[in-house]
Design a protein around this motif. Structure first.
Motif, PDB file in Angstrom:
ATOM      1  N   ARG A   1      22.545  37.255 -49.051  1.00  0.00           N
ATOM      2  CA  ARG A   1      21.829  36.134 -49.671  1.00  0.00           C
ATOM      3  C   ARG A   1      22.167  34.926 -48.822  1.00  0.00           C
ATOM      4  NH1 ARG A   1      19.442  36.761 -54.624  1.00  0.00           N
ATOM      5  NH2 ARG A   1      19.971  38.691 -55.685  1.00  0.00           N
ATOM      6  N   GLY A   2      21.132  34.295 -48.269  1.00  0.00           N
ATOM      7  CA  GLY A   2      21.349  33.158 -47.390  1.00  0.00           C
ATOM      8  C   GLY A   2      20.714  31.903 -47.952  1.00  0.00           C
ATOM      9  N   GLN A   3      21.335  30.765 -47.674  1.00  0.00           N
ATOM     10  CA  GLN A   3      20.789  29.498 -48.120  1.00  0.00           C
ATOM     11  C   GLN A   3      20.951  28.451 -47.023  1.00  0.00           C
ATOM     12  OE1 GLN A   3      19.039  29.110 -51.145  1.00  0.00           O
ATOM     13  NE2 GLN A   3      18.410  27.441 -49.855  1.00  0.00           N
ATOM     14  N   PRO A   4      19.973  28.401 -46.115  1.00  0.00           N
ATOM     15  CA  PRO A   4      20.008  27.327 -45.118  1.00  0.00           C
ATOM     16  C   PRO A   4      19.588  26.013 -45.761  1.00  0.00           C
ATOM     17  CG  PRO A   4      18.016  28.627 -44.850  1.00  0.00           C
ATOM     18  CD  PRO A   4      18.837  29.292 -45.934  1.00  0.00           C
ATOM     19  N   ASP A   5      19.992  24.926 -45.168  1.00  0.00           N
ATOM     20  CA  ASP A   5      19.589  23.598 -45.637  1.00  0.00           C
ATOM     21  C   ASP A   5      18.175  23.323 -45.120  1.00  0.00           C
ATOM     22  OD1 ASP A   5      19.252  20.969 -46.353  1.00  0.00           O
ATOM     23  OD2 ASP A   5      20.862  20.199 -45.055  1.00  0.00           O
TER      24      ASP A   5
ATOM     25  N   HIS B   1      17.730  38.720 -49.158  1.00  0.00           N
ATOM     26  CA  HIS B   1      16.982  37.756 -49.964  1.00  0.00           C
ATOM     27  C   HIS B   1      16.767  36.510 -49.111  1.00  0.00           C
ATOM     28  CE1 HIS B   1      17.488  40.162 -53.595  1.00  0.00           C
ATOM     29  NE2 HIS B   1      18.662  40.473 -53.063  1.00  0.00           N
TER      30      HIS B   1
ATOM     31  N   ARG C   1      29.849  30.180 -43.413  1.00  0.00           N
ATOM     32  CA  ARG C   1      29.145  28.916 -43.183  1.00  0.00           C
ATOM     33  C   ARG C   1      28.811  28.837 -41.707  1.00  0.00           C
ATOM     34  NH1 ARG C   1      30.502  23.797 -41.541  1.00  0.00           N
ATOM     35  NH2 ARG C   1      32.719  24.281 -41.567  1.00  0.00           N
TER      36      ARG C   1
ATOM     37  N   ASN D   1      25.792  31.741 -46.160  1.00  0.00           N
ATOM     38  CA  ASN D   1      25.310  33.106 -46.374  1.00  0.00           C
ATOM     39  C   ASN D   1      26.419  33.949 -46.978  1.00  0.00           C
ATOM     40  OD1 ASN D   1      23.165  32.064 -44.966  1.00  0.00           O
ATOM     41  ND2 ASN D   1      23.240  33.530 -43.305  1.00  0.00           N
TER      42      ASN D   1
ATOM     43  N   PRO E   1      15.076  32.714 -48.671  1.00  0.00           N
ATOM     44  CA  PRO E   1      14.492  31.580 -49.393  1.00  0.00           C
ATOM     45  C   PRO E   1      13.004  31.433 -49.059  1.00  0.00           C
ATOM     46  CG  PRO E   1      16.562  30.937 -48.371  1.00  0.00           C
ATOM     47  CD  PRO E   1      16.225  32.309 -47.859  1.00  0.00           C
TER      48      PRO E   1
ATOM     49  N   ALA F   1      24.103  26.347 -42.954  1.00  0.00           N
ATOM     50  CA  ALA F   1      23.631  27.459 -43.781  1.00  0.00           C
ATOM     51  C   ALA F   1      24.851  28.136 -44.397  1.00  0.00           C
ATOM     52  CB  ALA F   1      22.838  28.466 -42.957  1.00  0.00           C
TER      53      ALA F   1
END
Length: 136
Positions: A119-123, A34, A79, A106, A36, A104
């Motif tokens: 599922r990753g969420q980098p800044d 997934h 992280r 993940n 972003p 980030a």
């Protein structure tokens, strides 16, 4: 737990080199990622290489440093710090030559020594601020 650490070290080697061989070794053909900003996930080794290619398009020298992990069974929370130089267009922003250092978070799901999901969420806001594309 030692297996998870070893696998994550191999994974960092993969994302820092974009090695197709390591992609085939570490990523299940059925893995789902997934991303972003994308309505649909990408899949398999080719999908992950696509993600790395998108980042390298804007930051050809990008490198990821694994800062910490938390492991529970086949799940790993990781992280990272991503560092690179904005030398190509990224999200429509022309190259600025500015250096970035972005966090980030993940979450990985491993099975039989391969990633089956992430599922990753980098800044992304922080990244866009660092290249001058968003106000501080």
């Amino acid at each position: 737990m030692e297996d998870s650490k070893r696998l994550m070290q191999r994974f960092v080697e993969f994302i820092n080199t974009a090695s197709e061989k390591l992609a085939e070794e570490l990523i299940s053909p059925k893995a789902i990622f997934h991303v972003p900003g994308r309505p649909e996930p990408v899949t398999g080794p080719a999908g992950y290489l696509e993600i790395i290619g998108m980042m390298r398009g804007g930051f050809p020298d990008i490198q990821w440093t694994l800062e910490e992990t938390i492991t529970e069974g086949g799940n790993v929370a990781a992280r990272f710090t991503m560092r690179g130089t904005h030398q190509g267009s990224f999200f429509g922003v022309p190259p600025t030559g500015k250096k970035i250092a972005v966090q980030a978070m993940n979450f990985y799901h491993w099975s039989n020594g391969q990633i089956v999901g992430e599922r990753g969420q980098p800044d992304l806001l922080g990244l866009l601020q660092q290249i001058g594309a968003a106000p501080m």
